[in-house]
Design an enzyme around this catalytic site. Structure first.
Site, mmCIF file in Angstrom:
data_model
loop_
_atom_site.group_PDB
_atom_site.id
_atom_site.type_symbol
_atom_site.label_atom_id
_atom_site.label_comp_id
_atom_site.label_asym_id
_atom_site.label_seq_id
_atom_site.Cartn_x
_atom_site.Cartn_y
_atom_site.Cartn_z
ATOM 1 N N MET A 120 28.978 17.624 9.362
ATOM 2 C CA MET A 120 29.782 18.151 10.468
ATOM 3 C C MET A 120 30.340 19.516 10.085
ATOM 4 S SD MET A 120 29.664 16.020 12.996
ATOM 5 C CE MET A 120 30.840 16.905 14.031
ATOM 6 N N SER A 168 23.720 19.262 22.849
ATOM 7 C CA SER A 168 24.655 18.145 23.026
ATOM 8 C C SER A 168 25.105 18.045 24.478
ATOM 9 C CB SER A 168 25.881 18.342 22.138
ATOM 10 O OG SER A 168 26.898 17.432 22.535
ATOM 11 N N ASP A 213 26.275 20.082 13.013
ATOM 12 C CA ASP A 213 26.827 19.831 14.349
ATOM 13 C C ASP A 213 28.223 20.421 14.420
ATOM 14 O OD1 ASP A 213 27.545 18.816 16.807
ATOM 15 O OD2 ASP A 213 27.576 16.711 16.181
ATOM 16 N N GLY A 214 28.372 21.401 15.331
ATOM 17 C CA GLY A 214 29.682 21.993 15.547
ATOM 18 C C GLY A 214 29.658 23.494 15.386
ATOM 19 N N GLY A 215 29.872 24.198 16.482
ATOM 20 C CA GLY A 215 29.967 25.655 16.425
ATOM 21 C C GLY A 215 28.652 26.369 16.205
ATOM 22 N N ASP A 258 26.778 12.301 22.189
ATOM 23 C CA ASP A 258 28.015 12.054 21.454
ATOM 24 C C ASP A 258 28.772 10.874 22.047
ATOM 25 O OD1 ASP A 258 28.171 14.187 19.441
ATOM 26 O OD2 ASP A 258 28.271 15.559 21.155
ATOM 27 N N HIS A 263 21.220 15.468 22.005
ATOM 28 C CA HIS A 263 22.271 14.912 21.147
ATOM 29 C C HIS A 263 23.320 14.244 22.033
ATOM 30 C CE1 HIS A 263 24.749 14.881 17.441
ATOM 31 N NE2 HIS A 263 25.767 15.216 18.222
ATOM 32 N N GLY A 302 26.072 22.457 21.573
ATOM 33 C CA GLY A 302 26.599 22.007 22.858
ATOM 34 C C GLY A 302 26.955 23.171 23.755
ATOM 35 N N SER A 303 28.097 23.794 23.478
ATOM 36 C CA SER A 303 28.588 24.833 24.380
ATOM 37 C C SER A 303 27.666 26.053 24.420
ATOM 38 C CB SER A 303 30.014 25.238 23.990
ATOM 39 O OG SER A 303 30.102 25.482 22.614
ATOM 40 N N GLY A 343 35.128 15.469 17.534
ATOM 41 C CA GLY A 343 35.998 15.112 18.660
ATOM 42 C C GLY A 343 35.804 15.989 19.882
ATOM 43 N N PHE A 344 35.514 17.257 19.666
ATOM 44 C CA PHE A 344 35.470 18.170 20.808
ATOM 45 C C PHE A 344 34.373 19.217 20.630
ATOM 46 C CE2 PHE A 344 39.709 16.462 20.462
ATOM 47 C CZ PHE A 344 39.949 16.013 21.752
ATOM 48 N N GLY A 345 33.799 19.645 21.759
ATOM 49 C CA GLY A 345 32.882 20.768 21.748
ATOM 50 C C GLY A 345 33.663 22.081 21.762
ATOM 51 N N GLY A 346 32.943 23.177 21.545
ATOM 52 C CA GLY A 346 33.540 24.494 21.703
ATOM 53 C C GLY A 346 34.424 24.967 20.561
ATOM 54 N N MET A 400 31.989 8.668 21.781
ATOM 55 C CA MET A 400 33.347 8.740 21.210
ATOM 56 C C MET A 400 34.206 7.627 21.791
ATOM 57 S SD MET A 400 34.119 12.800 21.468
ATOM 58 C CE MET A 400 32.977 14.037 20.866
ATOM 59 N N MET A 441 30.690 8.450 17.116
ATOM 60 C CA MET A 441 32.034 8.722 16.579
ATOM 61 C C MET A 441 32.915 7.564 17.013
ATOM 62 S SD MET A 441 31.958 12.791 17.287
ATOM 63 C CE MET A 441 30.587 12.560 18.415
ATOM 64 N N HIS A 491 24.898 10.255 18.263
ATOM 65 C CA HIS A 491 25.922 10.510 17.245
ATOM 66 C C HIS A 491 27.126 9.649 17.573
ATOM 67 C CE1 HIS A 491 28.964 13.692 15.487
ATOM 68 N NE2 HIS A 491 28.952 12.558 14.787
#
Ligand SMILES: O=C(CO)[C@@H](O)[C@H](O)COP(=O)(O)O
Ligand SMILES: [Fe+2]
Length: 218
Positions: free
Chosen positions: A135, A8, A173-175, A33, A31, A195-196, A140-143, A35, A66, A64
């Site tokens: 999800m 991402s 997607d996420g973590g 994002d 990816h 992402g991160s 809303g946020f990475g990390g 937003m 949002m 993606h």
């Protein structure tokens, strides 16, 4: 099961995007994002930025969205050449019609589910979608940390895809990191946004390789 790793760019350096895209050239897709600061409390970029990313990216675009007004904006991302466009189930009254418009505009059609949104509606119409995004954080946020309580939803969507025989991709997607990807893969995910854990690594290509290996071994 084939494994797809999709870094991402939310975690990339926005003012050096062309170089940042080259760092993930071994990924299956990038990816992207989008937003709008309404659907989620964060703001990234819109169609013009994505058009430029499309022009210079070495890999296909997985967009993606949002955003609240998915019906108005989603087809434009397909028209600019994105490989895949995913809208949120919570952001449209007619997901089947919107998915059909995305396919007609030439992209794969994806539908995303926030953690609190059940999968039943999507499961009932799997043939309408090329990808289901479960999800594994609040969007809303990475990390953020991977939500293990989403594993049951991933398993349910995987079972439904296999039963329906639609070949729909199951994205998470996420973590997603080297420490969590195996759990998501074992539950049935085949397409992984990171992402991160990719852009935070010294060597993003090595991080992509490690994620791919961990998912394939799960
Ligand atoms: O859609 C989102 C966040 O809403 C993601 O695509 C994030 O960019 C994932 O970041 P990490 O959790 O992998 O850091
Ligand atoms: Fe995302």
């Amino acid at each position: 099961m084939s494994v797809r790793i999709e870094p991402s760019i939310l975690s990339a350096d926005f003012v050096n995007m062309e170089a940042e895209l080259q760092r993930i050239a071994t990924a299956d897709a990038v990816h992207v994002d989008v937003m709008d600061n309404h659907f989620v409390p964060n703001l990234t970029f819109g169609p013009e930025m994505v058009r430029r990313v499309q022009a210079v990216s070495p890999v296909p675009l997985d967009v993606h969205l949002m955003i609240t007004d998915a019906d108005r904006w989603a087809p434009g991302y397909a028209e600019l050449g994105a490989f895949s466009v995913t809208f949120h189930a919570e952001a449209t009254d007619d997901p089947l019609a919107l998915a059909a418009r995305l396919r007609a505009a030439g992209s794969r059609a994806g539908i995303a589910l926030k953690p609190g949104t059940p999968a039943d509606e999507v499961i009932a119409h799997l043939d309408a979608y090329d990808q289901v995004l479960v999800m594994t954080v609040e969007p809303g946020f990475g990390g953020q940390g991977f939500m293990d309580d989403m594993l049951g939803k991933i398993r349910a969507v995987r079972a439904a895809i296999d039963a329906a025989g639609t070949g729909t991709w199951l994205q998470v997607d996420g973590g997603i990191s080297a420490g969590t990807i195996a759990r998501a893969a074992a539950a049935g995910a085949d397409t992984f946004v990171a992402g991160s854990s990719v852009y935070g690594a010294e060597d993003p290509a090595a991080a992509i390789g490690a994620l791919r290996a961990a998912a394939a071994a799960a």
